[in-house]
Design a protein around this motif. Structure first.
Motif, PDB file in Angstrom:
ATOM      1  N   ASP A  24       0.829  -1.205   0.000  1.00 31.58           N
ATOM      2  CA  ASP A  24       0.000   0.000   0.000  1.00 31.58           C
ATOM      3  C   ASP A  24       0.864   1.256   0.000  1.00 31.58           C
ATOM      4  O   ASP A  24       0.578   2.223  -0.710  1.00 31.58           O
ATOM      5  CB  ASP A  24      -0.944   0.011   1.204  1.00 31.58           C
ATOM      6  CG  ASP A  24      -1.989  -1.088   1.130  1.00 31.58           C
ATOM      7  OD1 ASP A  24      -2.335  -1.505   0.004  1.00 31.58           O
ATOM      8  OD2 ASP A  24      -2.451  -1.536   2.196  1.00 31.58           O
ATOM      9  N   GLU A  25       1.924   1.219   0.779  1.00 33.17           N
ATOM     10  CA  GLU A  25       2.859   2.341   0.848  1.00 33.17           C
ATOM     11  C   GLU A  25       3.529   2.554  -0.514  1.00 33.17           C
ATOM     12  O   GLU A  25       3.662   3.683  -0.992  1.00 33.17           O
ATOM     13  CB  GLU A  25       3.917   2.016   1.915  1.00 33.17           C
ATOM     14  CG  GLU A  25       4.740   3.157   2.398  1.00 33.17           C
ATOM     15  CD  GLU A  25       5.672   2.686   3.508  1.00 33.17           C
ATOM     16  OE1 GLU A  25       6.894   2.820   3.299  1.00 33.17           O
ATOM     17  OE2 GLU A  25       5.195   2.182   4.535  1.00 33.17           O
ATOM     18  N   THR A  27       2.350   1.601  -3.432  1.00 30.10           N
ATOM     19  CA  THR A  27       1.329   2.073  -4.360  1.00 30.10           C
ATOM     20  C   THR A  27       1.135   3.572  -4.215  1.00 30.10           C
ATOM     21  O   THR A  27       1.066   4.302  -5.213  1.00 30.10           O
ATOM     22  CB  THR A  27      -0.003   1.331  -4.136  1.00 30.10           C
ATOM     23  OG1 THR A  27       0.224  -0.072  -4.326  1.00 30.10           O
ATOM     24  CG2 THR A  27      -1.083   1.806  -5.075  1.00 30.10           C
ATOM     25  N   GLU A  28       1.057   4.048  -2.979  1.00 23.42           N
ATOM     26  CA  GLU A  28       0.905   5.488  -2.742  1.00 23.42           C
ATOM     27  C   GLU A  28       2.090   6.278  -3.281  1.00 23.42           C
ATOM     28  O   GLU A  28       1.918   7.332  -3.882  1.00 23.42           O
ATOM     29  CB  GLU A  28       0.711   5.764  -1.245  1.00 23.42           C
ATOM     30  CG  GLU A  28      -0.632   5.343  -0.715  1.00 23.42           C
ATOM     31  CD  GLU A  28      -1.793   6.013  -1.441  1.00 23.42           C
ATOM     32  OE1 GLU A  28      -1.736   7.230  -1.701  1.00 23.42           O
ATOM     33  OE2 GLU A  28      -2.760   5.303  -1.772  1.00 23.42           O
ATOM     34  N   GLU A  29       3.290   5.754  -3.093  1.00 27.58           N
ATOM     35  CA  GLU A  29       4.483   6.425  -3.617  1.00 27.58           C
ATOM     36  C   GLU A  29       4.420   6.511  -5.138  1.00 27.58           C
ATOM     37  O   GLU A  29       4.746   7.540  -5.731  1.00 27.58           O
ATOM     38  CB  GLU A  29       5.756   5.697  -3.189  1.00 27.58           C
ATOM     39  CG  GLU A  29       7.008   6.347  -3.732  1.00 27.58           C
ATOM     40  CD  GLU A  29       8.289   5.629  -3.369  1.00 27.58           C
ATOM     41  OE1 GLU A  29       9.284   5.853  -4.082  1.00 27.58           O
ATOM     42  OE2 GLU A  29       8.303   4.866  -2.390  1.00 27.58           O
ATOM     43  N   ILE A  31       1.727   6.455  -7.020  1.00 30.11           N
ATOM     44  CA  ILE A  31       0.669   7.407  -7.394  1.00 30.11           C
ATOM     45  C   ILE A  31       1.203   8.826  -7.285  1.00 30.11           C
ATOM     46  O   ILE A  31       0.986   9.655  -8.174  1.00 30.11           O
ATOM     47  CB  ILE A  31      -0.589   7.199  -6.516  1.00 30.11           C
ATOM     48  CG1 ILE A  31      -1.270   5.874  -6.893  1.00 30.11           C
ATOM     49  CG2 ILE A  31      -1.551   8.377  -6.658  1.00 30.11           C
ATOM     50  CD1 ILE A  31      -2.360   5.452  -5.946  1.00 30.11           C
ATOM     51  N   ARG A  32       1.941   9.114  -6.202  1.00 30.20           N
ATOM     52  CA  ARG A  32       2.547  10.450  -6.043  1.00 30.20           C
ATOM     53  C   ARG A  32       3.548  10.732  -7.163  1.00 30.20           C
ATOM     54  O   ARG A  32       3.740  11.880  -7.552  1.00 30.20           O
ATOM     55  CB  ARG A  32       3.239  10.573  -4.679  1.00 30.20           C
ATOM     56  CG  ARG A  32       2.287  10.774  -3.523  1.00 30.20           C
ATOM     57  CD  ARG A  32       3.016  11.167  -2.252  1.00 30.20           C
ATOM     58  NE  ARG A  32       4.021  10.208  -1.833  1.00 30.20           N
ATOM     59  CZ  ARG A  32       3.814   9.132  -1.072  1.00 30.20           C
ATOM     60  NH1 ARG A  32       2.585   8.877  -0.624  1.00 30.20           N
ATOM     61  NH2 ARG A  32       4.793   8.327  -0.739  1.00 30.20           N
ATOM     62  N   HIS A  37      -3.282   3.738 -11.202  1.00 36.04           N
ATOM     63  CA  HIS A  37      -3.569   2.516 -10.433  1.00 36.04           C
ATOM     64  C   HIS A  37      -3.455   1.248 -11.263  1.00 36.04           C
ATOM     65  O   HIS A  37      -2.816   0.291 -10.842  1.00 36.04           O
ATOM     66  CB  HIS A  37      -4.982   2.582  -9.828  1.00 36.04           C
ATOM     67  CG  HIS A  37      -5.067   3.395  -8.590  1.00 36.04           C
ATOM     68  ND1 HIS A  37      -4.659   2.928  -7.366  1.00 36.04           N
ATOM     69  CD2 HIS A  37      -5.512   4.654  -8.391  1.00 36.04           C
ATOM     70  CE1 HIS A  37      -4.852   3.860  -6.457  1.00 36.04           C
ATOM     71  NE2 HIS A  37      -5.366   4.925  -7.052  1.00 36.04           N
TER      72      HIS A  37
END
Length: 158
Positions: A24-25, A27-29, A31-32, A37
């Motif tokens: 999850d971490e 994935t967030e990185e 996306i940033r 997705h």
């Protein structure tokens, strides 16, 4: 998807950062960093399959019957993805013992799973590097491939 794999390899693996991060971490990185997705999930699935290829119960390429293969005949789909230059480079890597029959098949497996319209020799070199990085006992082959990827030609090219 290939851009994400390159980003992950260059920023996490190659920089010697801790590669085992929370999905999850990660994935967030991503996306940033501007990735979408769907492409992130494809890239993470690609990496999971690469990791799974290390398991001899799952990986058909690790069987002893396949480890002594002499010649490789490419399928029509593989020939579309891997042009003559790419196939020649794979042969070259086998001749200089960077790849063996098993790691060659792992590379081809991973190349065929890349969701990209165009695929070139430089892309292949990165896939080879990613595969070798993930295969225990292939540290020397990885270092040799890294040298091939990053070495600058000296003098005039003829």
């Amino acid at each position: 998807m290939f851009d994400i794999l390159m980003y992950l390899f260059e920023n996490l693996v190659h920089s010697e950062s801790e590669f085992r991060v929370d999905q999850d971490e990660l994935t967030e990185e991503l996306i940033r960093a501007g990735f979408h997705h769907d492409e992130i999930y494809k890239a993470l699935a690609w990496l999971e399959k690469l990791a799974a290829l290390q398991d001899s119960d799952i990986n058909p390429y690790l069987s002893s019957a396949n480890s002594h293969a002499v010649a490789r005949v490419f399928t029509a789909e593989e020939e579309v993805r891997l042009d003559v230059e790419c196939r020649g480079f794979l042969m070259f890597l086998e001749q200089i013992n960077v790849l063996d029959a098993c790691t060659r098949e792992m590379v081809i497996d991973r190349v065929m799973e890349i969701d990209a319209n165009d695929f070139c020799l430089e892309d292949l070199k990165w896939v080879v590097l990613m595969v070798l990085f993930n295969v225990p006992g292939k540290e020397n082959a990885y270092a040799q491939m890294e040298d091939l990827l990053f070495e600058e030609p000296e003098g005039p090219l003829h």
